[in-house]
Design a protein around this motif. Structure first.
Motif, short mmCIF file in Angstrom:
data_model
loop_
_atom_site.label_atom_id
_atom_site.label_comp_id
_atom_site.label_asym_id
_atom_site.label_seq_id
_atom_site.Cartn_x
_atom_site.Cartn_y
_atom_site.Cartn_z
N ARG A 53 0.81 -1.22 0.00
CA ARG A 53 0.00 0.00 0.00
C ARG A 53 0.84 1.27 0.00
N ILE A 54 2.13 1.15 0.31
CA ILE A 54 3.00 2.33 0.37
C ILE A 54 4.03 2.32 -0.75
N ALA A 55 3.70 1.67 -1.83
CA ALA A 55 4.64 1.55 -2.95
C ALA A 55 5.11 2.90 -3.46
N ASP A 56 4.31 3.95 -3.29
CA ASP A 56 4.67 5.27 -3.80
C ASP A 56 5.59 6.06 -2.87
N LEU A 57 5.84 5.56 -1.68
CA LEU A 57 6.76 6.25 -0.77
C LEU A 57 8.20 6.07 -1.21
N SER A 58 9.07 6.88 -0.67
CA SER A 58 10.50 6.77 -0.99
C SER A 58 11.05 5.44 -0.47
N THR A 59 12.11 5.00 -1.09
CA THR A 59 12.78 3.77 -0.65
C THR A 59 13.21 3.91 0.80
N LYS B 128 10.16 3.39 3.04
CA LYS B 128 9.76 1.97 3.04
C LYS B 128 10.71 1.14 3.86
#
Length: 160
Positions: free
Chosen positions: A136-142, A145
């Motif tokens: 669900r947080i694929a769009d956050l920065s590495t 994550k």
């Protein structure tokens, strides 16, 4: 004890959905409590972590929630849980970039980490896995994550 926090959330202006979410986060957080953890602080922090949603549902809800807790005279340890529960925390630089007050909002104590992790495991009123959260947080920065994953691994060790 939880009933008092439910009433506090409602009186602050939180809706029933936020209160239910907080109850489930509290149930989830208690799975990670143990001998080295202040259970009552984990419960209180879990119940009040989203009190700022009485004012806003954006990223600033944690800082607004900490302000509410301070104004109510809640202990610093509880206020810090509310302040530091977002994701796996935010650095002062990240807060600045997000338009928040530039303060360190990284969870430090075990209780703060437990509440942040439990919140990551509850989507609305449904308990999810850490793998589901990561999807669900694929769009956050590495960086973000990784921080959430590391927090999960640290806290999950407490339940073993």
């Amino acid at each position: 004890m939880r009933e008092n926090y439910e009433q506090l959330l409602f009186s602050a202006g939180c809706d029933a959905g936020v209160v239910r979410h907080c109850e489930i986060v509290a149930d989830t957080a208690m799975r990670f409590s143990g001998d080295s953890v202040d259970d009552s602080l984990v419960c209180a922090g879990s119940m009040l972590h989203d009190i700022g949603r009485s004012k806003t549902h954006d990223i600033s809800h944690a800082q607004k929630g900490a302000e509410i807790c301070r104004s109510l005279g809640e202990p610093d340890a509880l206020t810090e849980i509310v302040l530091r529960h977002t994701g796996a925390g935010l650095t002062a630089d990240e807060c600045t970039i997000l338009g928040l007050e530039p303060i360190d909002c990284m969870p430090k104590t075990l209780e703060e980490k437990i509440v942040a992790h439990a919140d990551n495991l509850v989507k609305g009123s449904k308990v999810i896995t850490i793998e589901e959260r990561m999807m669900r947080i694929a769009d956050l920065s590495t960086r973000s994550k990784r921080r959430i994953w590391r927090l999960a691994m640290e806290v999950e060790l407490l339940s073993e």
